[in-house]
Structures are given as C-alpha cells and as structure tokens.
Design an enzyme around this catalytic site. Sequence first.
Site, PDB file in Angstrom:
ATOM      1  N   GLY A   1       0.835  -1.183   0.000  1.00  0.00           N
ATOM      2  CA  GLY A   1       0.000   0.000   0.000  1.00  0.00           C
ATOM      3  C   GLY A   1       0.873   1.236   0.000  1.00  0.00           C
ATOM      4  O   GLY A   1       1.190   1.798  -1.043  1.00  0.00           O
ATOM      5  N   SER A   2       1.303   1.641   1.209  1.00  0.00           N
ATOM      6  CA  SER A   2       2.180   2.802   1.301  1.00  0.00           C
ATOM      7  C   SER A   2       3.505   2.559   0.581  1.00  0.00           C
ATOM      8  O   SER A   2       4.066   3.465  -0.038  1.00  0.00           O
ATOM      9  CB  SER A   2       2.450   3.139   2.772  1.00  0.00           C
ATOM     10  OG  SER A   2       1.261   3.566   3.403  1.00  0.00           O
TER      11      SER A   2
ATOM     12  N   GLN B   1     -18.585  18.684  16.193  1.00  0.00           N
ATOM     13  CA  GLN B   1     -18.650  19.012  17.616  1.00  0.00           C
ATOM     14  C   GLN B   1     -19.537  20.234  17.863  1.00  0.00           C
ATOM     15  O   GLN B   1     -20.336  20.256  18.813  1.00  0.00           O
ATOM     16  CB  GLN B   1     -17.233  19.281  18.141  1.00  0.00           C
ATOM     17  CG  GLN B   1     -17.125  19.350  19.657  1.00  0.00           C
ATOM     18  CD  GLN B   1     -17.275  17.982  20.313  1.00  0.00           C
ATOM     19  OE1 GLN B   1     -17.205  16.956  19.638  1.00  0.00           O
ATOM     20  NE2 GLN B   1     -17.507  17.959  21.610  1.00  0.00           N
TER      21      GLN B   1
ATOM     22  N   GLY C   1     -23.269  19.335  17.349  1.00  0.00           N
ATOM     23  CA  GLY C   1     -23.857  18.419  18.311  1.00  0.00           C
ATOM     24  C   GLY C   1     -24.434  17.176  17.650  1.00  0.00           C
ATOM     25  O   GLY C   1     -24.065  16.807  16.536  1.00  0.00           O
TER      26      GLY C   1
ATOM     27  N   GLU D   1      -3.483   7.435  -2.151  1.00  0.00           N
ATOM     28  CA  GLU D   1      -2.474   8.167  -2.928  1.00  0.00           C
ATOM     29  C   GLU D   1      -1.291   8.615  -2.075  1.00  0.00           C
ATOM     30  O   GLU D   1      -0.701   9.669  -2.292  1.00  0.00           O
ATOM     31  CB  GLU D   1      -3.106   9.359  -3.662  1.00  0.00           C
ATOM     32  CG  GLU D   1      -4.101   8.938  -4.729  1.00  0.00           C
ATOM     33  CD  GLU D   1      -4.617  10.087  -5.555  1.00  0.00           C
ATOM     34  OE1 GLU D   1      -3.810  10.961  -5.916  1.00  0.00           O
ATOM     35  OE2 GLU D   1      -5.820  10.107  -5.835  1.00  0.00           O
TER      36      GLU D   1
ATOM     37  N   GLU E   1       1.894   9.737   6.553  1.00  0.00           N
ATOM     38  CA  GLU E   1       3.264   9.399   6.950  1.00  0.00           C
ATOM     39  C   GLU E   1       4.188   9.311   5.738  1.00  0.00           C
ATOM     40  O   GLU E   1       5.364   9.700   5.800  1.00  0.00           O
ATOM     41  CB  GLU E   1       3.266   8.079   7.719  1.00  0.00           C
ATOM     42  CG  GLU E   1       2.568   8.138   9.078  1.00  0.00           C
ATOM     43  CD  GLU E   1       1.043   8.168   8.978  1.00  0.00           C
ATOM     44  OE1 GLU E   1       0.395   8.509   9.982  1.00  0.00           O
ATOM     45  OE2 GLU E   1       0.506   7.858   7.888  1.00  0.00           O
TER      46      GLU E   1
END
Length: 391
Positions: free
Chosen positions: A123-124, A326, A329, A353, A357
């Site tokens: 993946g990465s 937030q 609510g 994509e 990281e």
Amino acid sequence: MPGFALEPQQLEWCAQVRTMAAERLRPLADKAEPGRVNRPLLTEMAEHGLLTRLFTAGALDLCLMRESLAHACTEAETALALQGLGAHPIRHSGTRRQRDCWLPEVMAGRAVAAFALSEPGAGSDAAALSLAAEPTPDGWRLTGEKRWISNAPEADFYTVFARTTPGAGARGVTAFLVPADRPGLTGAALDMLSPHPIGALHFDGVPVTADDMLGEPDRGFRVAMRTLNLFRPSVGAFAVGMAQAALDATLAHTALRSAFDGRLKDLQTVAHQVAEMATRTEAARLLVYAAASAYDVGAPDVPMRAAMAKLLATETAQYVVDTAVQLHGARALQRGHLLEHLYREVRAPRIYEGATEVQRGIIAKELYALEGLDGAKDGSAKGSAIESDAS
C-alpha cells in the site's frame, strides 16, 4: 512563486461548477446505489464538459474543479478523480492507438477507468508490489491480487502495475492497460466506511502483450508517480472543498443557534474555533494552489510541494469537519446530515495516494536533496538525486 489571487473568470467558473453540482449532480448521487459505479452521474458530468476538461486543464484548474465539486457533491468529485487517475497514464504514456481507443470513451462517460496499484502487501510501499508478470512467447501473464482499487470490479479497463523484474524494487515494475474482459481477470466489491465503488481484483494468468504496455518495460513506477504528482495536490483540493463545506455549514449554524441567552457565535470558545477552522482551510487552499502552480510551470520541487499540499489539506479537512460536528452536536451524527456524510468521506484521503506518513517522508527526503544533503555522510554532502523514478 506568484500570488494566488484567482482571475474573475476563474471565480465565476468555480461558482458555476458549484451550482451545477448542487442542482444537477447532487440529485443523481442521492439516487445511486451505494458502493456502485454511478454511470448516469458520469454521463451528466460529460455533458457539462467536466470529463473533457479533466484532460485539457492544467493542475491549478484541476484543483479548482475538484474543490468546487467537493463543496456540493463529493460523489461527483470522486467520480471525476477516478476517471483521471485511471486514464491519465494513457494520456501521458500510452500509444496513439491506446489514446484513440480509450480517452474519447472516458471523456464521454461511456468507459469507466481505474488505477490498480495497491495490493494486500503493498500500500504505502508501492514499490513492494508483487503482482507477477510472467514472460510468455506473446508477452506476459499476470498472476496475483490487487486490493482497495476504486471502481473495481465495475471498471471497463484498469491501469495495472505489475512486477516484470523480480527483486528490482521500483525499477522492476511495468504498467499495463488491461481491459476488464480479459480472461482470468475477476473481482469482488469491498464494503468500506464510505460507500464508494471499491474492490479487489484477482489475476489468474491474465494475458498482456507489448501492445498493452504504458511506457517502457520496468519503468511503470515512473508512470505511477507522474500521475500521482499531478493528482496529489488535487486530493488536497478535494479536502479543501470538504473543509469549506463544513465551515460554511458551521457559520450558518452558529449564527442562528440559540444557546446560553445568546447565539453560539457570541461564545468566545465557539468564535475562536470557527476562526481556527477558517484560517487552517485558507492556509491549506493556498498551499494546494502553490503546488498546482508549481506543477504547471514545471518547477523542480513538484514532488515536495505535492506532498506538502496533500499532507496539510487532508489533515486540515479532518480537523475542520470534526470540529464542525462538535459544534453542531448530535444532529451532525444523524444519517443524512451533511456533516455525517463529510465525516465518513474525510477520513480516506489521509490514506489513499500516499498516506500522511508517506508524505512526510517524501517532504523530508526532498528537502535534503534540494539542499544537496541527501547523500551526506560524516559531514559531507554528495547531492545524489532521490526518487528518480518520480521524475
């Protein structure tokens, strides 16, 4: 880099795209079956010229288009981006025959494209892919699996990256254009958090020939990186569009919502949160525009700028949407609410994509390379190039 004040015609076009997306594309998205390719949506987008513009626009215009669509209809934005990811390798690395065969069909919305890079174990670290291209007298046979492939298994063709030279890392990968009806190619849909068309592909000796190659043998990673360098800033634009939609909803809600003998906007803690949301969104937008402009002028630091844009914009969108939830609510968690929709949509761009990281790693490597310090050892700098396959 130049400033990023948009021209009046660009602003007008963005407004037109947002209006069209809200009035014409949003209803088609709402009627679609979750997790399936929405072909009527693609047809409508083609009729409005969006799919053609996908292949004629520069990087900045692509970002403006994705940001505008994301503000009103994330499903349309995603459909547009997937057509681009799957077909741009044909545009820049395909043969005349491949371009003439597939690009008109993609731009008309008749052919659905897909970019098949990720695997269960790659993946990465895309260079670690293991889909095997085994030599035959007529070419190769592809054996293995791709996973988390958007538009699979319903795409009409796939840009597939396969291992042609074992043990060669990024330099042993070749890109192929594989029509969906090739014998031995099957697929299955995956049930994901956000109900997009995404699935796994299984290759059981799928035949390909030299006529199916995109670019040169063993240089497929370069094809992938050339596409990603264009689309990474525009992933940031997608994120900015979602962040702006969440911010707009929050401004309206806090201005009207009564609480503690006043309006929510009059509470300092709320006002400060809204200010932070707006500031981060604008900063992400400018970085996205800078990366896109760098791509358009052929700047040497495009990989770094693209990584910075994707990193900041996707992380910002996550913050802005979460803060908007937030401040709204419980109503924001109700199925069908705009923010409930955005909350599910906003998570994936931090992964696909190139995860956050990975982007940080690219940025750091590019910084050392640009300073001539990438080969530094015992205080000496050799200045060797990095990620040469991305050029």
